[in-house]
Design a protein around this motif. Structure first.
Motif, PDB file in Angstrom:
ATOM      1  N   GLN A 141       0.823  -1.215   0.000  1.00  0.00           N
ATOM      2  CA  GLN A 141       0.000   0.000   0.000  1.00  0.00           C
ATOM      3  C   GLN A 141       0.858   1.267   0.000  1.00  0.00           C
ATOM      4  OE1 GLN A 141      -2.554   0.416   3.399  1.00  0.00           O
ATOM      5  NE2 GLN A 141      -3.770   2.048   2.480  1.00  0.00           N
ATOM      6  N   PHE A 142       1.963   1.267   0.758  1.00  0.00           N
ATOM      7  CA  PHE A 142       2.792   2.465   0.833  1.00  0.00           C
ATOM      8  C   PHE A 142       3.373   2.808  -0.538  1.00  0.00           C
ATOM      9  CE2 PHE A 142       6.738   4.800   1.819  1.00  0.00           C
ATOM     10  CZ  PHE A 142       6.192   5.842   2.551  1.00  0.00           C
ATOM     11  N   TYR A 143       3.849   1.779  -1.250  1.00  0.00           N
ATOM     12  CA  TYR A 143       4.370   1.992  -2.601  1.00  0.00           C
ATOM     13  C   TYR A 143       3.315   2.653  -3.488  1.00  0.00           C
ATOM     14  CZ  TYR A 143       5.367   0.877  -7.470  1.00  0.00           C
ATOM     15  OH  TYR A 143       5.540   0.956  -8.823  1.00  0.00           O
ATOM     16  N   ARG A 144       2.092   2.148  -3.428  1.00  0.00           N
ATOM     17  CA  ARG A 144       1.031   2.655  -4.299  1.00  0.00           C
ATOM     18  C   ARG A 144       0.628   4.085  -3.930  1.00  0.00           C
ATOM     19  NH1 ARG A 144      -0.532  -2.825  -3.746  1.00  0.00           N
ATOM     20  NH2 ARG A 144      -1.907  -2.344  -1.983  1.00  0.00           N
ATOM     21  N   LEU A 145       0.621   4.403  -2.632  1.00  0.00           N
ATOM     22  CA  LEU A 145       0.253   5.751  -2.202  1.00  0.00           C
ATOM     23  C   LEU A 145       1.256   6.793  -2.697  1.00  0.00           C
ATOM     24  CD1 LEU A 145      -0.906   5.051   1.471  1.00  0.00           C
ATOM     25  CD2 LEU A 145      -2.358   5.747  -0.448  1.00  0.00           C
ATOM     26  N   VAL A 146       2.553   6.467  -2.580  1.00  0.00           N
ATOM     27  CA  VAL A 146       3.586   7.387  -3.061  1.00  0.00           C
ATOM     28  C   VAL A 146       3.477   7.549  -4.577  1.00  0.00           C
ATOM     29  CG1 VAL A 146       6.070   7.757  -3.309  1.00  0.00           C
ATOM     30  CG2 VAL A 146       5.148   6.868  -1.155  1.00  0.00           C
ATOM     31  N   LYS A 147       3.324   6.440  -5.277  1.00  0.00           N
ATOM     32  CA  LYS A 147       3.225   6.491  -6.740  1.00  0.00           C
ATOM     33  C   LYS A 147       2.005   7.309  -7.170  1.00  0.00           C
ATOM     34  CE  LYS A 147       2.980   3.580 -10.862  1.00  0.00           C
ATOM     35  NZ  LYS A 147       2.966   2.189 -11.396  1.00  0.00           N
ATOM     36  N   LYS A 148       0.909   7.192  -6.451  1.00  0.00           N
ATOM     37  CA  LYS A 148      -0.310   7.931  -6.808  1.00  0.00           C
ATOM     38  C   LYS A 148      -0.071   9.435  -6.792  1.00  0.00           C
ATOM     39  CE  LYS A 148      -5.193   8.397  -5.497  1.00  0.00           C
ATOM     40  NZ  LYS A 148      -6.251   7.945  -4.546  1.00  0.00           N
ATOM     41  N   ILE A 149       0.672   9.909  -5.778  1.00  0.00           N
ATOM     42  CA  ILE A 149       0.969  11.343  -5.698  1.00  0.00           C
ATOM     43  C   ILE A 149       1.881  11.766  -6.851  1.00  0.00           C
ATOM     44  CG2 ILE A 149       2.062  13.147  -4.305  1.00  0.00           C
ATOM     45  CD1 ILE A 149       1.284  11.494  -1.821  1.00  0.00           C
ATOM     46  N   ILE A 150       2.892  10.949  -7.145  1.00  0.00           N
ATOM     47  CA  ILE A 150       3.820  11.251  -8.235  1.00  0.00           C
ATOM     48  C   ILE A 150       3.070  11.343  -9.564  1.00  0.00           C
ATOM     49  CG2 ILE A 150       5.809  10.385  -9.539  1.00  0.00           C
ATOM     50  CD1 ILE A 150       6.746   9.033  -6.928  1.00  0.00           C
ATOM     51  N   VAL A 151       2.200  10.371  -9.802  1.00  0.00           N
ATOM     52  CA  VAL A 151       1.422  10.353 -11.046  1.00  0.00           C
ATOM     53  C   VAL A 151       0.533  11.593 -11.131  1.00  0.00           C
ATOM     54  CG1 VAL A 151      -0.415   9.150 -12.295  1.00  0.00           C
ATOM     55  CG2 VAL A 151       1.471   7.841 -11.292  1.00  0.00           C
ATOM     56  N   HIS A 152      -0.103  11.950 -10.033  1.00  0.00           N
ATOM     57  CA  HIS A 152      -0.995  13.123 -10.013  1.00  0.00           C
ATOM     58  C   HIS A 152      -0.246  14.398 -10.381  1.00  0.00           C
ATOM     59  CE1 HIS A 152      -3.128  16.519  -8.059  1.00  0.00           C
ATOM     60  NE2 HIS A 152      -4.208  15.899  -8.521  1.00  0.00           N
ATOM     61  N   GLU A 153       1.000  14.512  -9.931  1.00  0.00           N
ATOM     62  CA  GLU A 153       1.769  15.739 -10.154  1.00  0.00           C
ATOM     63  C   GLU A 153       2.340  15.834 -11.573  1.00  0.00           C
ATOM     64  OE1 GLU A 153       2.074  18.364  -8.137  1.00  0.00           O
ATOM     65  OE2 GLU A 153       0.668  17.324  -6.807  1.00  0.00           O
ATOM     66  N   LEU A 154       2.633  14.703 -12.206  1.00  0.00           N
ATOM     67  CA  LEU A 154       3.379  14.744 -13.470  1.00  0.00           C
ATOM     68  C   LEU A 154       2.627  14.214 -14.693  1.00  0.00           C
ATOM     69  CD1 LEU A 154       6.934  13.578 -12.305  1.00  0.00           C
ATOM     70  CD2 LEU A 154       6.182  15.905 -12.791  1.00  0.00           C
ATOM     71  N   GLU A 155       1.538  13.487 -14.478  1.00  0.00           N
ATOM     72  CA  GLU A 155       0.900  12.784 -15.597  1.00  0.00           C
ATOM     73  C   GLU A 155       0.517  13.725 -16.730  1.00  0.00           C
ATOM     74  OE1 GLU A 155      -2.252   9.150 -16.130  1.00  0.00           O
ATOM     75  OE2 GLU A 155      -2.716  10.681 -14.628  1.00  0.00           O
TER      76      GLU A 155
END
Length: 355
Positions: A249-263
């Motif tokens: 879950q921690f991996y996915r939460l961090v990735k979700k923020i990264i994707v939101h900022e750069l997608e």
């Protein structure tokens, strides 16, 4: 008259100015919007005009992959590699990904063994290729042998082979350690398994290779508690409790923020940021990032991705929104950068091949 009429049609076609750039933009926009038939059409128009256009050719491959036309994508990617269009290693990574999706593991092994043997790999690509080679070998063996054969344990292993394996694993040379693990044909043999368990405790053991060894033990027939030493820390962990990488879950939460900022703003930088995050977790596995604050790690990964690309990153708004202290963010940034430095320094690559 008829001949004269055909003459102008047979002359070289002159396209509108900036048409190639417009087709690239339209193709990329269609890809982002998941309109893959449209993107394929734009990129195909582009390579009709410029057969060796890098973005056009890669765009065709990516569109075909998204449309599920993997065999066509494989043929096109092979053509791009043979014509040496675009960045070779970037295209090779896409090609390997397609082969894995198709289950062509023997082809993956053959290609990667040749590339690793004949060329000096860029550090940022090397670990990924070594990992893909190991897992593809395992998948190819599983397919060819079947589960029953795979789980058979040979009666004995040559004492010479065991001594050589131990000597290479104990060496402080990452290259020898990589070669030792790659040479293992019977990882589930009890004596070899004991050697691998001991390797996890060696202070000079390559951290990336220790992650691969842990996966080998995790995938074996017997689960047991092992001690892992990495980056000055030690942990006892049961191989049956290990997760796949990356996971959790921690991996996915961090990735979700990264994707939101750069997608939307920078999909190319997004890909690199996710790779940085994946790579960090791979290197520190089975340890968890500390502290377990997804906003903190996401901002730090974004900062590192920008720095490595020579870009300025204005993370003040995110730090304020997430109530993050600038010094704490910088400390996590340094943790990630240190892993990148270790990876480049201690990658375990073969020396440049002689001509």
């Amino acid at each position: 008259m008829e001949k004269d009429h055909k003459g102008p049609r047979d002359s070289k076609i002159v396209y509108f100015p900036n048409l190639t750039a417009k087709l690239v933009n339209k193709g990329m926009s269609a890809l982002k919007q998941k309109k893959f038939k449209e993107s394929l059409n734009y990129f195909q128009q582009l390579i009709e005009m410029e057969p060796d256009h890098p973005q056009g050719n890669i765009g065709v491959v990516l569109s075909l992959v998204e449309l599920g036309q993997l065999e066509d994508a494989k043929v096109k990617c092979d053509e791009i590699l043979k014509k040496d269009i675009g960045e070779y290693y970037d295209v090779l990574q896409i090609y390997i990904s397609i082969l894995i999706q198709l289950g062509d593991y023997e082809d993956v092994v053959e290609i990667l063994e040749a590339v690793i043997q004949e060329q000096s790999l860029p550090p940022q690509m090397a670990e990924n290729f070594y990992q893909l080679l190991y897992f593809s070998r395992k998948m190819a063996e599983d397919e060819s042998q079947g589960l029953d054969v795979k789980n058979e344990i040979p009666e004995s292993v040559s004492p010479t082979d065991l001594n050589n394996l131990e000597s290479q694993l104990k060496s402080g040379d990452s290259k020898q350690q990589w070669q030792a693990v790659q040479s293992i044909e019977m990882p589930d043999h009890p004596e070899i398994r004991e050697q691998l368990k001991r390797y996890l405790t060696y202070p000079d053991g390559n951290p990336s290779l220790k992650t691969i060894v842990l996966q080998m033990l995790k995938d074996g027939p017997a689960h047991e508690t092992v001690n892992v030493h990495k980056f000055g820390k030690s942990i006892d962990i049961h191989t049956g409790d290990l997760e796949d990488i990356p996971e959790g879950q921690f991996y996915r939460l961090v990735k979700k923020i990264i994707v939101h900022e750069l997608e939307q703003n920078n999909p190319t930088l997004l890909e690199m940021a996710v790779q940085i995050w994946d790579h960090y977790l791979f290197m520190v596995y089975p340890f968890q990032p500390e502290p377990l604050n997804e906003q903190l790690w996401a901002v730090a990964v974004l900062e590192v991705a920008h720095r490595l690309n020579g870009l300025e990153f204005d993370g003040d708004e995110l730090q304020i929104a997430f109530s993050l202290d600038e010094q704490t963010v910088e400390e996590v940034v340094e943790k990630i950068l240190e892993i990148e430095r270790i990876s480049v320094k201690d990658i375990g690559l073969p020396d440049d091949q002689p001509n």
